[in-house]
Structures are given as structure tokens and as C-alpha cells.
Enzyme design. Structure first.
Site, PDB file in Angstrom:
ATOM      1  N   TYR A  14       4.145 -14.719  83.316  1.00  0.00           N
ATOM      2  CA  TYR A  14       2.731 -14.493  83.104  1.00  0.00           C
ATOM      3  C   TYR A  14       2.380 -16.380  83.682  1.00  0.00           C
ATOM      4  O   TYR A  14       2.944 -17.437  83.402  1.00  0.00           O
ATOM      5  CB  TYR A  14       2.171 -14.898  81.458  1.00  0.00           C
ATOM      6  CG  TYR A  14       0.554 -14.168  81.614  1.00  0.00           C
ATOM      7  CD1 TYR A  14       0.564 -13.401  81.937  1.00  0.00           C
ATOM      8  CD2 TYR A  14       0.179 -15.374  80.748  1.00  0.00           C
ATOM      9  CE1 TYR A  14      -0.830 -13.802  80.999  1.00  0.00           C
ATOM     10  CE2 TYR A  14      -1.372 -15.708  81.187  1.00  0.00           C
ATOM     11  CZ  TYR A  14      -1.674 -14.166  80.810  1.00  0.00           C
ATOM     12  OH  TYR A  14      -3.258 -13.883  80.352  1.00  0.00           O
ATOM     13  N   ASP A  66       4.699 -23.020  88.479  1.00  0.00           N
ATOM     14  CA  ASP A  66       3.966 -22.311  87.443  1.00  0.00           C
ATOM     15  C   ASP A  66       4.177 -23.301  86.425  1.00  0.00           C
ATOM     16  O   ASP A  66       5.200 -22.627  85.338  1.00  0.00           O
ATOM     17  CB  ASP A  66       3.612 -21.013  87.959  1.00  0.00           C
ATOM     18  CG  ASP A  66       2.041 -21.213  86.416  1.00  0.00           C
ATOM     19  OD1 ASP A  66       1.858 -22.243  85.716  1.00  0.00           O
ATOM     20  OD2 ASP A  66       2.512 -20.611  86.136  1.00  0.00           O
ATOM     21  N   LYS A 117      -2.874 -26.744  80.203  1.00  0.00           N
ATOM     22  CA  LYS A 117      -2.380 -26.551  78.495  1.00  0.00           C
ATOM     23  C   LYS A 117      -2.644 -28.628  78.473  1.00  0.00           C
ATOM     24  O   LYS A 117      -3.595 -28.843  78.084  1.00  0.00           O
ATOM     25  CB  LYS A 117      -1.827 -26.404  78.415  1.00  0.00           C
ATOM     26  CG  LYS A 117      -2.310 -24.992  78.463  1.00  0.00           C
ATOM     27  CD  LYS A 117      -0.741 -24.109  78.137  1.00  0.00           C
ATOM     28  CE  LYS A 117      -0.080 -22.934  78.689  1.00  0.00           C
ATOM     29  NZ  LYS A 117      -0.996 -21.480  77.571  1.00  0.00           N
TER      30      LYS A 117
END
Ligand code: PMP
Length: 426
Positions: free
Chosen positions: A142, A237, A265
Site C-alpha cells: 500500500y 516507500d 509517520k
């Protein structure tokens, strides 16, 4: 003090599904989501004041634990000087320097406000730089919800059975080629056929959105090799893995250097932050230096930078990742052992402060298809029994779990004791 069921009913009247991000709705496990009132250290407290040991950590950012006093102080002091200016501030440079210092593959970095923006912008930059349209991603990974990347996606897209969402134009999706994670042979075969049309590969260097799947030895190296051979851009990523698996990210942990890295994050310490960066040669294609356009009203927001920078300072302390990794390894190995004692087949993965639990008899889980074959019903029962006893795990069998520096040995022991009783009851 209000019951979650009442809060949820109320929320559903005015927010689609009652949530601002789908997995929060507990649709992956059934039941009513916990409504959080506050959090401190390793704990979250619900609307009735019940305490849970938290292994979600806001899906990764809270590596120091919740409401770390130094981070809160930095936020308060910065907020008092104004919330947003839309003009350059010195703290943005300090943040960029810190990221460049910690991740040697990054010469220049641009801040954004979410992981989705980071990956979407990195893809545009890679396409603009390479002058090619096709991109390669891996099934179950994702990378946020931008159109190009919402194809065979993981996380909530998987939980809700819409890995390729309606609303993504076929004309966009057809430029996204999806391969199986950890399948180096498929990567080589694809590049042999289409390599010269491929702008970039984007990969989670440890997959954390189909539960937690580390790269098999040689997989990341293979991606590096084909990108070098065909002049394609390799994007790691690291929105989840960056400063989660170690101080140098997954790229340092596995010693493979990407061309571009996306972050989020942890670098925001709980504030809305993302970033993408890489070699000067590529980053100089970005506006205002180059023609690839990207922008943001709140990008580099001072309060967000203050939270992120303080977090990055604190995780740089000697021994931080050794302790975090040790706790995570102990948690998963003891969980596996106690599950075994109760006759439950559990396989685990962990890298640094992230982990995955798989209800399966297979000894090793390294492929998407294996994740899909795990016992989802057993996971749901385990999840709810743990929740009932005060342990908050990710409400989906397709998400990684996170340990923070605030989790004490007692918290881990308590979690294990609760899990032991739960395993016996399943
Ligand atoms: N990439 C990865 C690897 C992620 O885990 C996520 C979010 N979980 C994203 C991108 C998207 O980030 P955001 O939710 O901040 O848009």
C-alpha cells in the site's frame, strides 16, 4: 463518559462509516470501534476511561509512545509563535538536514503533509525524470490512495476487498504493473520485456500493509539491479519502515540504496507529515528548480516540523533501536511459544519495531498468497478477546503491529499473560 456504540452511531450520521479512514471502523474484525479519549506512553484510554496497551501507535508514528513530554513541549512552544505561515522557516531546513544526515541516499528532501502525498509526488517526479509512464508496484503493498497506486493495494483496500478501487480510471491503472512481492524472477522477466518503458519501481522494503512481510534475501538487490540496467528509478516507500526498523531505515538495514525515498509517520511524531527525497540529480527536476510540479499550503508546517524534529532527535539516542528491536522480538517469539502451548499454530515476523502475527501452520510467511490463506476467523476472535482484556491490536489481519519505546517489560509480560489465556480460550 459516553459508550462507544453511542459515539459511533452519532458519527455515522455525519461521517461516511463513522470514520475518517476505513480500517478504523473495525469492519475488518466486526464490532464497534474503540473511541479514544486520550493516550499516554504505551497506553490509550477509551471514552469510558478503560486503558489498553496499544500496539497500533497511530499506525506507526508513535515510536516514542504517546504524548512524549519533550515532543509535547516542542509542539506547544512552536504553536505559540503561530500555526502556519506558508513561507520559509528555519525549522524546515533543520528537518531536511536531519533527514539527509540519517539517510545517506537523500541529498535533498521535500516535505508534504501525508504519506499519500509523498508517494504520489515521488511517482510524478520519477515519471517526469525518466520521461516514461509505466510504474511497477507489488501486490499487497500500500502506498497511499492516489489513483496510480490504488491498484492491487494492501491495507484498508485489502481489508475491504477493493484492492483496485472504483473511481480509478482504467487509463491510469493500465500504467501500473503489479507483480508478486518477493518474486525476483517475475521482476527480471517483466524488465526483459518492458524495461525501457518503465519509469520506476515503488516498493515497501519491508511490506507492512499485508501484515508484515520482510524482503527475501536478494529481492531488494534485484530491484536495484534492474533499475540500474534499464535506467528506471527505484523508490523505497519508507513511510512505515523509515525510522521504524532502524535509524537508517530499511535501506540501511538491508544495505540497498534507492534513488528516491518516501517518508511519513515517525518523521511527523504524530502530526500530519510526509516527505520524499533522493539524489540531487533527480530532486532538481522538482519545481521551482525544474519542471515537475508539486506544492502544498501546509507543507513544512512549523508545528508538525517541531514534533517530527524532536522525535528524530530522541530516536537518535544510542541504544534506542537495540532496545526497541529486542522488545519486539521478545514479544513475538513469546507469543508464538505461548500459542504453541495452547495448540494454536502461529507464525510471526518482525523487523525492528514492527511485527506481524499469522494464524497459519506454515513455518515461514513471505508471500502475499500465504497471508491470504491465514485463518482470518481465528484472528478476529483473538483480536476481540485481546481487546476485551485491554490489549489494542490493529483491527485487521492485514496490518503490521508496532512496539514503542514506552512499552515496558511489564507491559510486554502483561500482554503475554493475557494472550496465553486468550489462546487457551480460542
Ligand atoms: N505508504 C506506506 C508504506 C504506508 O504504510 C502508508 C500508510 N499506512 C502510506 C504510504 C500512506 O500514508 P498516509 O496514510 O499518511 O497517506
Amino acid at each position: 463518559m459516553t459508550e462507544a456504540s453511542a459515539l459511533f452511531s452519532d458519527a455515522k450520521l455525519v461521517i461516511p462509516g463513522g470514520v475518517n479512514s476505513p480500517v478504523r471502523s473495525f469492519s475488518g474484525v466486526g464490532g464497534t470501534p474503540v473511541f479514544i479519549d486520550r493516550a499516554q506512553g504505551a497506553y490509550i484510554y477509551d471514552s469510558l476511561g478503560k486503558r489498553y496497551i496499544d500496539y497500533v501507535g497511530s499506525w506507526g508514528p508513535m515510536i516514542l509512545g504517546h504524548a512524549h513530554p519533550d515532543v509535547i513541549t516542542a509542539v506547544k512552544q512552536t504553536a505559540e509563535k503561530g500555526l502556519s505561515f506558508g513561507a520559509p522557516t528555519e525549522i524546515e531546513t533543520l528537518m531536511a538536514k536531519k533527514i539527509c544526515e540519517l539517510l545517506p541516499s537523500i541529498d535533498m528532501v521535500r516535505m508534504v503533509s501525508s504519506g499519500t502525498e509523498a508517494t504520489m509526488s515521488a511517482i510524478r517526479l520519477a515519471r517526469g525524470y525518466a520521461g516514461r509512464d509505466k510504474i511497477v508496484k507489488f501486490e499487497g503493498c500500500y502506498h497511499g490512495h492516489s489513483d496510480s497506486l490504488l491498484v492491487k493495494a494492501g491495507s484498508g483496500a485489502l481489508t475491504f476487498g477493493v484492492p483496485s478501487s472504483p473511481g480509478v480510471p482504467a487509463a491510469v491503472a493500465e500504467n501500473t504493473i503489479t507483480l508478486a512481492y518477493n518474486d525476483s524472477e517475475a521482476v527480471k522477466a517483466l524488465f526483459a520485456e518492458l524495461g525501457e518503458q518503465i519509469a520506476c519501481i515503488i516498493v515497501e522494503p519491508v511490506a507492512g500493509n499485508m501484515n508484515c512481510i520482510p524482503p527475501e534475501p536478494g529481492f531488494l538487490e534485484c530491484l536495484r539491479q534492474v533499475c540500474d540496467q534499464y535506467n528506471s528509478v527505484l523508490i523505497f516507500d519508507e513511510v512505515m519502515t523509515g525510522f521504524r526498523v532502524g535509524l537508517t531505515g530499511a535501506q540501511g538495514y538491508y544495505n540497498v540504496k534507492p534513488d528516491l525515498t518516501t517518508l511519513g509517520k515517525v518523521i511527523g511524531g504524530g502530526m500530519p507529515v510526509g516527505a520524499f527525497g533522493g539524489s540531487r540529480k533527480i530532486m532538481e527536476h522538482l519545481a521551482p528548480l525544474g519542471p515537475v510540479y508539486q506544492a502544498g499550503t501546509l507543507s513544512g508546517n512549523p508545528v508538525a516540523m517541531a514534533a517530527g524534529l524532536k522525535t528524530l532527535e530522541l530516536i537518535t539516542e544510542p541504544g534506542f533501536y537495540q532496545a526497541l528491536t529486542g522488545k519486539t522480538e521478545k514479544l513475538v517469539s513469546d507469543l508464538k511459544q505461548r500459542a504453541g502451548l495452547a495448540g494454536i499454530a502461529l507464525t510471526t515476523n518482525s523487523v525492528g519495531g514492527m511485527f506481524g502475527l499469522f494464524f497459519t501452520a506454515e513455518q515461514q510467511v513471505s508471500r502475499f498468497a500465504q497471508v491470504m490463506n491465514c485463518d482470518q476467523n481465528l484472528f478476529k476472535r483473538f483480536f476481540h478477546a485481546m481487546l476485551e482484556q485491554g490489549v489494542y491490536l490493529a483491527p485487521s489481519a492485514f496490518e503490521a503491529g508496532f512496539v514503542s519505546a514506552a512499552h515496558s517489560d511489564e507491559d510486554l509480560e502483561r500482554t503475554l499473560d493475557i494472550a496465553e489465556a486468550v489462546f487457551k480460550s480460542l
